[in-house]
Design a protein around this motif. Sequence first.
Motif, PDB file in Angstrom:
ATOM      1  N   THR A   4       0.840  -1.206   0.000  1.00 45.74           N
ATOM      2  CA  THR A   4       0.000   0.000   0.000  1.00 45.74           C
ATOM      3  C   THR A   4       0.874   1.255   0.000  1.00 45.74           C
ATOM      4  OG1 THR A   4      -1.715  -1.186   1.206  1.00 45.74           O
ATOM      5  CG2 THR A   4      -1.856   1.216   1.222  1.00 45.74           C
ATOM      6  N   ASN A   7       2.462   1.666  -3.375  1.00 43.47           N
ATOM      7  CA  ASN A   7       1.486   2.154  -4.362  1.00 43.47           C
ATOM      8  C   ASN A   7       1.206   3.641  -4.194  1.00 43.47           C
ATOM      9  OD1 ASN A   7       1.308  -0.412  -5.449  1.00 43.47           O
ATOM     10  ND2 ASN A   7      -0.548  -0.943  -4.324  1.00 43.47           N
ATOM     11  N   TYR A   8       1.033   4.087  -2.954  1.00 43.09           N
ATOM     12  CA  TYR A   8       0.814   5.512  -2.713  1.00 43.09           C
ATOM     13  C   TYR A   8       2.042   6.323  -3.148  1.00 43.09           C
ATOM     14  CZ  TYR A   8      -3.615   5.452  -0.114  1.00 43.09           C
ATOM     15  OH  TYR A   8      -4.929   5.354   0.256  1.00 43.09           O
ATOM     16  N   SER A  73      -5.378   5.879   5.682  1.00 48.33           N
ATOM     17  CA  SER A  73      -4.034   5.385   5.371  1.00 48.33           C
ATOM     18  C   SER A  73      -2.935   6.248   5.972  1.00 48.33           C
ATOM     19  CB  SER A  73      -3.848   5.315   3.853  1.00 48.33           C
ATOM     20  OG  SER A  73      -4.766   4.425   3.284  1.00 48.33           O
TER      21      SER A  73
END
Length: 167
Positions: A4, A7-8, A73
Amino acid sequence: MTQTAINYARVLHELSIPRETIMDTKQAFLSVPELNVFFTNPVISKEKKHEVINRLFPKEIKSFLKVLCNHHSFDEVNDIFEAYEDWERQKQNKLLAKLYYFTAPNEEQLAKIKEFLCKEYKANDVEFMLKEQPELLGGFILRVGDKEYDWSVKGRFQLLKQKLTWR
């Protein structure tokens, strides 16, 4: 580092936000830990978090931070910035080397280590993270990715101890 966060970081890179803005934002989160506590607190409303983002951060990065907020997130924000820097280094064929030392290396020693690493890893450049560690008793430990070069006195003692106990 999670997928994650990676990806960010790629999204952050694709947004073409100026590197200086990203590094300033990273520094804000590192130097004011209360920001992480605030943005990860589930009791504080999304609207209140957006309000703080609007007041504190440059316009180029506000939308990205709001997305992190909306998707809960923010607990990965430091990993996202680290993954972003990894992505940037990879793009430039630049290596990150962590050098733990007893005595700080001089410029000539760093240049030789850099030359070795560039040849060994076929990199264009090396970025060093230097950290003093008195417990090494002498020498240094060099880490690149998952590879470690241990030239410390402590490491040599441990190696000798292993050899003696195997006999």
